[in-house]
Design a protein around this motif. Sequence first.
Motif, PDB file in Angstrom:
ATOM      1  N   UNK A 219       0.834  -1.203   0.000  1.00  0.00           N
ATOM      2  CA  UNK A 219       0.000   0.000   0.000  1.00  0.00           C
ATOM      3  C   UNK A 219       0.870   1.255   0.000  1.00  0.00           C
ATOM      4  N   UNK A 220       0.303   2.334  -0.483  1.00  0.00           N
ATOM      5  CA  UNK A 220       0.991   3.620  -0.363  1.00  0.00           C
ATOM      6  C   UNK A 220       0.836   4.100   1.077  1.00  0.00           C
ATOM      7  N   UNK A 221       1.619   5.091   1.451  1.00  0.00           N
ATOM      8  CA  UNK A 221       1.537   5.601   2.820  1.00  0.00           C
ATOM      9  C   UNK A 221       0.162   6.200   3.097  1.00  0.00           C
ATOM     10  N   UNK A 222      -0.407   6.916   2.123  1.00  0.00           N
ATOM     11  CA  UNK A 222      -1.741   7.496   2.313  1.00  0.00           C
ATOM     12  C   UNK A 222      -2.795   6.414   2.506  1.00  0.00           C
ATOM     13  N   UNK A 223      -2.670   5.336   1.742  1.00  0.00           N
ATOM     14  CA  UNK A 223      -3.625   4.226   1.884  1.00  0.00           C
ATOM     15  C   UNK A 223      -3.494   3.561   3.253  1.00  0.00           C
ATOM     16  N   UNK A 224      -2.259   3.401   3.711  1.00  0.00           N
ATOM     17  CA  UNK A 224      -2.025   2.782   5.017  1.00  0.00           C
ATOM     18  C   UNK A 224      -2.677   3.593   6.134  1.00  0.00           C
ATOM     19  N   UNK A 225      -2.534   4.911   6.038  1.00  0.00           N
ATOM     20  CA  UNK A 225      -3.043   5.782   7.092  1.00  0.00           C
ATOM     21  C   UNK A 225      -4.565   5.869   7.082  1.00  0.00           C
ATOM     22  N   UNK A 226      -5.178   5.633   5.894  1.00  0.00           N
ATOM     23  CA  UNK A 226      -6.637   5.715   5.791  1.00  0.00           C
ATOM     24  C   UNK A 226      -7.308   4.361   6.013  1.00  0.00           C
ATOM     25  N   UNK A 227      -6.680   3.299   5.559  1.00  0.00           N
ATOM     26  CA  UNK A 227      -7.304   1.978   5.542  1.00  0.00           C
ATOM     27  C   UNK A 227      -7.176   1.218   6.859  1.00  0.00           C
ATOM     28  N   UNK A 228      -6.038   1.399   7.535  1.00  0.00           N
ATOM     29  CA  UNK A 228      -5.743   0.567   8.707  1.00  0.00           C
ATOM     30  C   UNK A 228      -5.880   1.346  10.021  1.00  0.00           C
ATOM     31  N   UNK A 229      -6.223   0.639  11.107  1.00  0.00           N
ATOM     32  CA  UNK A 229      -6.386   1.323  12.395  1.00  0.00           C
ATOM     33  C   UNK A 229      -5.046   1.822  12.945  1.00  0.00           C
ATOM     34  N   UNK A 230      -5.162   2.845  13.766  1.00  0.00           N
ATOM     35  CA  UNK A 230      -3.997   3.356  14.481  1.00  0.00           C
ATOM     36  C   UNK A 230      -3.878   2.585  15.791  1.00  0.00           C
ATOM     37  N   UNK A 231      -2.700   2.033  16.050  1.00  0.00           N
ATOM     38  CA  UNK A 231      -2.460   1.269  17.274  1.00  0.00           C
ATOM     39  C   UNK A 231      -1.574   2.113  18.190  1.00  0.00           C
ATOM     40  N   UNK A 232      -2.094   2.432  19.353  1.00  0.00           N
ATOM     41  CA  UNK A 232      -1.341   3.282  20.263  1.00  0.00           C
ATOM     42  C   UNK A 232      -1.345   2.725  21.677  1.00  0.00           C
ATOM     43  N   UNK A 233      -0.517   3.336  22.516  1.00  0.00           N
ATOM     44  CA  UNK A 233      -0.358   2.923  23.908  1.00  0.00           C
ATOM     45  C   UNK A 233      -1.530   3.434  24.733  1.00  0.00           C
ATOM     46  N   UNK A 234      -2.068   2.564  25.595  1.00  0.00           N
ATOM     47  CA  UNK A 234      -3.138   2.975  26.509  1.00  0.00           C
ATOM     48  C   UNK A 234      -2.476   3.599  27.740  1.00  0.00           C
ATOM     49  N   UNK A 235      -2.455   4.912  27.770  1.00  0.00           N
ATOM     50  CA  UNK A 235      -1.733   5.599  28.846  1.00  0.00           C
ATOM     51  C   UNK A 235      -2.479   6.856  29.250  1.00  0.00           C
TER      52      UNK A 235
END
Length: 296
Positions: free
Chosen positions: A176-192
């Motif tokens: 995928x392109x970077x734009x597609x990655x950022x739009x298509x897939x969820x953001x995974x972050x730290x629960x803090x």
Amino acid sequence: MELRHLKTFKYVAEYLNFTKAAQQLNFTQPAVTAQIQTLEQELKQELFIRIGKKTYLTPEGGILKKYTDQLFSIVEKIESSLAELPNEYGIVSIAACESHCTNYFPYVISEFLKLYPKVQIKLYSCKRDEIIKGIESNKYDIGIISGELCRHEITNIVIAEDDMILVVSKDLYARYTEDQLLMKFPLIKYQADGYFESMMSKYLRQTNLSTHNLIEFGSLDGIKKAVLNNIGVGLGVSVCMKKEINNGDLVPIQVTENKVKVKTSIITLKEKENSVTIQSFNNIIQKNWNNIYALE
């Protein structure tokens, strides 16, 4: 000059009496006289003068007494510090987040025990607020926290500053392109909360990333594993991802030119600054912390 000769001089200068000095040192008077004569020969100075039945310091002797007093004050501090060295009854309690407990402390503890094998170590996995409360209440001796803590009764030492970065697996990056990655897939972050959450929010404000599709993990290692399994795009700190980035398994995505740095600090109560055990442990943490991921 030998330390034993200076010690003999110290006693003679204090009592201004060779006989009393010999008694305190458990020496014979001739032995005391011989050591003073040896010292005078080395310094090429007369240190004492007798006037009638009394003994006095010469000006040169007065100068030597001043520095000898300072020297033996330091010697006493050395002996006192050595007497406090960790023994089989010493205990150090450390609190840190789960990621630090898992990734850093096996190595740190191993290095510490090479020097102090008889010390007992207790390691607790806690969140930032719990660590701070535990340090303040004297429950823990050493705490490792994200960010800094500015409080009068606590010593804070920054041991690391790591960049916050966005990463994706090499498999998804190839498809995928970077734009597609950022739009298509969820953001995974730290629960803090607190400091770390504020740093993540600061990073996200500088980007166009959407947080409507969000997954939160309770550990930084969990984020890394999720990204490696192609679940989504991960937000973490550079040091945790360094090995996988160098291996090519993870690929960083640059979504902002402004870096956000996450600090890591050691905190201890100021009243424990003179504890040899705690300071020795802190020194080993500071010496090794930034190299631990490189050792894996």
